[in-house]
Design an enzyme around this catalytic site. Structure first.
Site, mmCIF file in Angstrom:
data_model
loop_
_atom_site.group_PDB
_atom_site.id
_atom_site.type_symbol
_atom_site.label_atom_id
_atom_site.label_comp_id
_atom_site.label_asym_id
_atom_site.label_seq_id
_atom_site.Cartn_x
_atom_site.Cartn_y
_atom_site.Cartn_z
ATOM 1 N N ASN A 9 50.498 -39.303 -2.380
ATOM 2 C CA ASN A 9 50.032 -39.200 -3.759
ATOM 3 C C ASN A 9 49.884 -40.612 -4.310
ATOM 4 O OD1 ASN A 9 49.522 -38.632 -6.434
ATOM 5 N ND2 ASN A 9 51.569 -37.855 -6.883
ATOM 6 N N TRP A 10 48.641 -41.062 -4.435
ATOM 7 C CA TRP A 10 48.392 -42.441 -4.839
ATOM 8 C C TRP A 10 48.556 -42.647 -6.342
ATOM 9 C CZ3 TRP A 10 43.544 -44.454 -1.715
ATOM 10 C CH2 TRP A 10 43.807 -44.324 -0.357
ATOM 11 N N LYS A 11 48.657 -41.538 -7.087
ATOM 12 C CA LYS A 11 48.801 -41.607 -8.545
ATOM 13 C C LYS A 11 47.667 -42.466 -9.136
ATOM 14 C CE LYS A 11 53.669 -40.612 -8.038
ATOM 15 N NZ LYS A 11 55.039 -40.744 -8.593
ATOM 16 N N HIS A 94 52.725 -31.428 -10.828
ATOM 17 C CA HIS A 94 53.581 -32.595 -10.617
ATOM 18 C C HIS A 94 54.389 -32.868 -11.884
ATOM 19 C CE1 HIS A 94 54.805 -36.752 -9.847
ATOM 20 N NE2 HIS A 94 54.556 -36.514 -8.573
ATOM 21 N N GLU A 96 55.061 -35.457 -13.432
ATOM 22 C CA GLU A 96 54.415 -36.357 -14.386
ATOM 23 C C GLU A 96 53.376 -35.622 -15.223
ATOM 24 O OE1 GLU A 96 55.250 -40.006 -11.309
ATOM 25 O OE2 GLU A 96 53.186 -39.288 -11.568
ATOM 26 N N GLU A 166 60.385 -32.021 -5.564
ATOM 27 C CA GLU A 166 60.555 -33.410 -5.958
ATOM 28 C C GLU A 166 61.582 -33.506 -7.089
ATOM 29 O OE1 GLU A 166 56.846 -36.063 -5.089
ATOM 30 O OE2 GLU A 166 56.475 -34.863 -6.866
ATOM 31 N N GLY A 172 60.015 -42.440 -7.729
ATOM 32 C CA GLY A 172 59.715 -43.807 -8.133
ATOM 33 C C GLY A 172 60.927 -44.629 -8.534
ATOM 34 N N SER A 212 60.896 -40.881 -3.460
ATOM 35 C CA SER A 212 61.278 -42.134 -2.794
ATOM 36 C C SER A 212 61.383 -41.983 -1.274
ATOM 37 C CB SER A 212 62.579 -42.692 -3.379
ATOM 38 O OG SER A 212 62.407 -42.997 -4.761
ATOM 39 N N GLY A 233 54.953 -41.057 -2.562
ATOM 40 C CA GLY A 233 54.333 -41.850 -3.619
ATOM 41 C C GLY A 233 54.078 -43.273 -3.200
#
Length: 248
Positions: A9-11, A94, A96, A166, A172, A212, A233
Site C-alpha cells: 500500500n503506497w498510500k 483502511h 486511515e 491492521e 507506520g 510495520s 506500507g
C-alpha cells in the site's frame, strides 16, 4: 492450501514517474511464484502501473473506490473505472479512510458489494486502536467490522475476498504486533468467517497482517497458521520489499 498474498500500500506517495521507476526496480526483486504480489499506488499512477506490470507476476490494486458507478460525486473513483484500467484489487476500509474520511462499517460494506459486482477483489481492512486493545475489546471490535463488511456477500464471493488485520497502533509507528498477537486476531477473524458461512469458506479466505511489516519480521509473522501474507506500507516503497516477498 492458501496461496500467500503480499500487497504494498503506497498510500499518498510517489508521483507517476517515481511510481514507474519503483515498479521497474522491484520487478526482478519480487519474483516468487508461491506468492500473489500486489502493488497499490495512488490513482494517478494506476494506468502506468498496470502497463508497467504487464508480463510480470505483479497485479495492481487501488487504495479505495466509491460504491456508485457514476454521478455527481466529485473527486471519487468508480469501480468500473478501475476495472477498465486493468486493476484487479482494491483496498477497502483502511483505518486511515475510517479515521480521516469518516468511513463507517456500513460504507465499507457498500464498497465491498460493489467491488465484487465489478469483479474486483476487495482487501478488507480491520483493526483496533491502542486504547481499544487496552480495553480488551479487540476481538469483539474486529468481529463486528468483519460481520458488517461481509453483510449480503455470498459464500462463493467471500472465499475470494482478502481480509487485512491492521492494528492501528502498529501502522507506520515502527511498532509491530508480536506474531502471537497477530495470530490471535487473525484466528478470531477466521473463526467469525466460519460462523457466518462455513468451515470451507473460513479455510479458503486469505487473511493478511499489516502494521510495520518489514524484511526483518516478515518470516516470523508469515509462519503463523492463520496469517496468509501482509499488507505492507512503508517497506513496500523500497527495494527491501523484495525481501518481504521472498521471506523464506
Amino acid at each position: 492450501m492458501r496461496k500467500m498474498i503480499i500487497a504494498g500500500n503506497w498510500k499518498m506517495n510517489k508521483t507517476p514517474k517515481e511510481a514507474l521507476a519503483l515498479i521497474e526496480e522491484l520487478k526482478p526483486l519480487v519474483k516468487n511464484d508461491e506468492v500473489d504480489v500486489v502493488f497499490c499506488p495512488p490513482y494517478v499512477s494506476l494506468m502506468l502501473a498496470v502497463e508497467a506490470a504487464k508480463d510480470s507476476n505483479i497485479e495492481i490494486g487501488a487504495q479505495n473506490m466509491y460504491f456508485e458507478e457514476g454521478g455527481a460525486f466529485t473527486g471519487e473513483i468508480a469501480p468500473n473505472m478501475l476495472k477498465e484500467l486493468g486493476v484487479k484489487y482494491v483496498i477497502l476500509g483502511h483505518s486511515e479512510r475510517r479515521e480521516y474520511f469518516g468511513e463507517t462499517n456500513e460504507i465499507v460494506n457498500k464498497k465491498v458489494l460493489k467491488a465484487i459486482e465489478h469483479d474486483l477483489t476487495p482487501i478488507i481492512c480491520c483493526g483496533e486502536t491502542l486504547e481499544q486493545r487496552e480495553q480488551g475489546i479487540t476481538v469483539d471490535l474486529v468481529r463486528t467490522q468483519i460481520k458488517v463488511a461481509l453483510k449480503d456477500v455470498s459464500a462463493e464471493d467471500a472465499k475470494d475476498t482478502v481480509i487485512a488485520y491492521e492494528p492501528i497502533w502498529a501502522i507506520g509507528t515502527g511498532v509491530t504486533a508480536t506474531s502471537e498477537q497477530a495470530e490471535e486476531v487473525c484466528a478470531a477473524i477466521r473463526q467469525v468467517i466460519g460462523e457466518i458461512y462455513s468451515g470451507d469458506v473460513a479455510d479458503a479466505i486469505r487473511i493478511q497482517y499489516g502494521g510495520s511489516v518489514n524484511a526483518g519480521n516478515a518470516k516470523e509473522l508469515f509462519a503463523m497458521e492463520n496469517i496468509d501474507g501482509g499488507l505492507v506500507g512503508g517497506a513496500s516503497l523500497k527495494a527491501d520489499f523484495g525481501k518481504v516477498v521472498n521471506y523464506k
